[in-house]
Design an enzyme around this catalytic site. Structure first.
Site, PDB file in Angstrom:
ATOM      1  N   GLY A 109       1.085  -1.096  -0.089  1.00 53.66           N
ATOM      2  CA  GLY A 109      -0.421   0.226   0.254  1.00 53.66           C
ATOM      3  C   GLY A 109       0.860   1.053   0.263  1.00 53.66           C
ATOM      4  O   GLY A 109       2.102   0.804  -0.047  1.00 53.66           O
ATOM      5  N   CYS A 139       5.490  -5.336   2.003  1.00 51.79           N
ATOM      6  CA  CYS A 139       5.493  -4.058   2.090  1.00 51.79           C
ATOM      7  C   CYS A 139       5.135  -3.134   3.175  1.00 51.79           C
ATOM      8  O   CYS A 139       5.359  -3.419   4.232  1.00 51.79           O
ATOM      9  CB  CYS A 139       5.041  -4.251   0.421  1.00 51.79           C
ATOM     10  SG  CYS A 139       5.808  -2.156   0.205  1.00 51.79           S
ATOM     11  N   LEU A 140       3.529  -2.536   2.695  1.00 46.78           N
ATOM     12  CA  LEU A 140       3.395  -1.322   4.148  1.00 46.78           C
ATOM     13  C   LEU A 140       3.243  -2.732   4.644  1.00 46.78           C
ATOM     14  O   LEU A 140       2.828  -2.338   6.015  1.00 46.78           O
ATOM     15  CB  LEU A 140       1.722  -0.877   3.103  1.00 46.78           C
ATOM     16  CG  LEU A 140       1.226   0.340   4.415  1.00 46.78           C
ATOM     17  CD1 LEU A 140       2.402   1.229   5.310  1.00 46.78           C
ATOM     18  CD2 LEU A 140       0.243   1.295   3.467  1.00 46.78           C
ATOM     19  N   ASN A 178       8.962  -1.411  -3.858  1.00 44.95           N
ATOM     20  CA  ASN A 178       8.457  -0.150  -3.929  1.00 44.95           C
ATOM     21  C   ASN A 178       7.942   0.265  -3.399  1.00 44.95           C
ATOM     22  O   ASN A 178       6.527   0.184  -2.677  1.00 44.95           O
ATOM     23  CB  ASN A 178       7.314  -0.040  -4.932  1.00 44.95           C
ATOM     24  CG  ASN A 178       6.044   0.577  -5.140  1.00 44.95           C
ATOM     25  OD1 ASN A 178       6.800   2.375  -4.799  1.00 44.95           O
ATOM     26  ND2 ASN A 178       4.969   0.790  -5.270  1.00 44.95           N
ATOM     27  N   HIS A 193       8.626  -7.086  -3.114  1.00 43.15           N
ATOM     28  CA  HIS A 193       7.114  -8.147  -3.739  1.00 43.15           C
ATOM     29  C   HIS A 193       7.596  -8.920  -4.148  1.00 43.15           C
ATOM     30  O   HIS A 193       7.571  -9.351  -5.290  1.00 43.15           O
ATOM     31  CB  HIS A 193       6.891  -7.214  -4.935  1.00 43.15           C
ATOM     32  CG  HIS A 193       6.005  -6.126  -3.505  1.00 43.15           C
ATOM     33  ND1 HIS A 193       4.447  -5.869  -3.519  1.00 43.15           N
ATOM     34  CD2 HIS A 193       6.395  -4.650  -3.570  1.00 43.15           C
ATOM     35  CE1 HIS A 193       4.438  -4.532  -3.176  1.00 43.15           C
ATOM     36  NE2 HIS A 193       5.887  -3.817  -3.089  1.00 43.15           N
ATOM     37  N   GLU A 229       4.603 -11.059  -5.050  1.00 43.33           N
ATOM     38  CA  GLU A 229       4.143 -11.066  -6.328  1.00 43.33           C
ATOM     39  C   GLU A 229       4.814 -11.165  -7.846  1.00 43.33           C
ATOM     40  O   GLU A 229       4.146 -11.414  -8.914  1.00 43.33           O
ATOM     41  CB  GLU A 229       2.768 -11.171  -5.938  1.00 43.33           C
ATOM     42  CG  GLU A 229       2.593  -9.495  -6.223  1.00 43.33           C
ATOM     43  CD  GLU A 229       3.391  -8.630  -5.071  1.00 43.33           C
ATOM     44  OE1 GLU A 229       3.559  -7.724  -5.015  1.00 43.33           O
ATOM     45  OE2 GLU A 229       3.902  -8.931  -4.230  1.00 43.33           O
TER      46      GLU A 229
END
Length: 381
Positions: free
Chosen positions: A243, A271-272, A313, A356, A358
């Site tokens: 996110g 991530c987030l 990211n 990530h 995915e």
């Protein structure tokens, strides 16, 4: 039409307007991926930011909507060296220029993105403005830029109500280049019969897809769903998604994740989600100078010593020293700058990663982590 990119330090780049011609102020970040610009544009983690693509030619294979990671693009602006206006790809459904116009996203091409990226690396991420207006004095726009903050983006990027994704059947899915490539490399049915609750903090579609392809039923919940509601449906596992924005802003979500942490349900966070779990467990996060965004970041698995190339990211990182070693220990580390890339929680069925697995765009090296999550839920290989 002539366009300008103005940075809050007073640097000005002059180029050509692409997409919408409206003026926008945003946080300027760069992504080093050589392909995957559509997945970048439709990644909700870019909400509140304008993206600089460091690869010089963008748009050459057009828009392939089945590759979109959400239903719409999220960046405030798009910055490229050269825009290909005539795509060449049998899968293309239109040009990048038309896509940007359709979704009212302003952009600029024809600028030295290498010089821009060097500024962001040396001075750090900063705010900027994309505009077609000719300013005689930059004092007023720079003042507005310095006042800009990325806020409320998790709520904006999350779904509005829960929905269910049933396990996919690879033999009945539409054949695409990506699907054909993946079918040979992952064990799709390992999660047969497992039910996963995915907390949508701005989730990319491929997170749920990676689970449904392995046989899991995935129920996607809005970011502000109370922990009690989620746990009441007795999921076999919980996924915390990626996110946008500063993790510390999400105080209400962190309180609910603390309750999920206290449960015995297996949890996998990306991530987030990784950052929020650390905050919920008493840790701390901090803003990186210019973040990690691209498909070529090496991460080291501390348990095996093996290095994987990952898609990333994010602009924030977890401080592993802020967590008691009796609570969590580092599981992955970034080979480039030694920042934390994952945690294993002691005495808990919980592991989290900053990168990530995915991918999309990016390498599939760490996709095995979804299989690890299924094993935690009692699934069989």
């Amino acid at each position: 039409m002539k366009a300008f990119l103005i940075l809050e330090d007073g640097t000005v780049f002059c180029g050509c307007s692409i997409g919408s011609e409206r003026e926008v102020i945003s946080e300027i970040v760069f992504n080093t991926s050589m392909t995957g610009y559509l997945e970048v544009l439709t990644d909700p983690s870019y909400a509140g930011q304008a993206v600089v693509m460091t690869y010089p030619l963008i748009g050459n294979y057009g828009i392939c909507r089945e590759d979109m990671e959400s239903g719409r693009p999220w960046p405030d602006g798009f910055i490229v060296r050269e825009l290909s206006r005539i795509p060449s790809n049998f899968r293309s459904g239109g040009s990048l220029q038309h896509f940007l116009e359709t979704y009212d996203i302003p952009g600029i091409s024809g600028i030295d993105t290498r010089a821009l990226t060097k500024i962001l690396r040396e001075k750090g991420t900063m705010n900027g403005m994309i505009t077609t207006h000719v300013y005689e004095d930059y004092t007023e726009p720079i003042t507005r830029m310095k006042e800009y903050r990325v806020t409320g983006v998790v709520k904006a990027a999350s779904c509005r109500e829960k929905y269910v994704l049933e396990p996919s059947d690879p033999d009945r899915e539409p054949v695409s280049v990506r699907t054909a490539r993946k079918t040979k490399s992952i064990q799709r049915r390992a999660g047969e019969g497992r039910r996963v609750a995915l907390l949508d903090l701005g989730a990319k579609r491929n997170i749920a897809r990676a689970l449904t392809e392995r046989g899991c039923q995935v129920t996607v919940y809005p970011c502000d769903t109370p922990a009690e509601e989620l746990l009441a449906e007795a999921p076999d596992g919980i996924m915390l998604s990626n996110g946008p924005g500063d993790p510390k802003e999400n105080t209400g979500i962190i309180r609910e994740i603390q309750r999920l942490y206290e449960s015995d349900v297996p949890i996998f966070a990306i991530c987030l989600g990784h950052q929020l779990m650390a905050l919920a467990a008493g840790g701390d996060t901090y803003k990186l100078k210019y973040g990690h965004r691209g498909g070529n970041h090496p991460v080291k698995d501390l348990a095996t010593g093996r290095v994987y190339i990952s898609s990333q990211n994010h602009g924030y990182a977890v401080d592993p020293e802020s967590l008691d070693s009796q609570v969590a220990v580092p599981a992955f580390v970034n080979v480039n700058d030694s920042t934390n890339e994952g945690l294993r929680y002691v005495g808990k069925n919980i592991f989290t990663v900053q990168f990530h697995p995915e991918a999309c765009p990016g390498p599939q090296d760490s996709g095995y982590l979804f299989d690890r999550f299924i094993e935690m839920m009692g699934g069989k290989e």
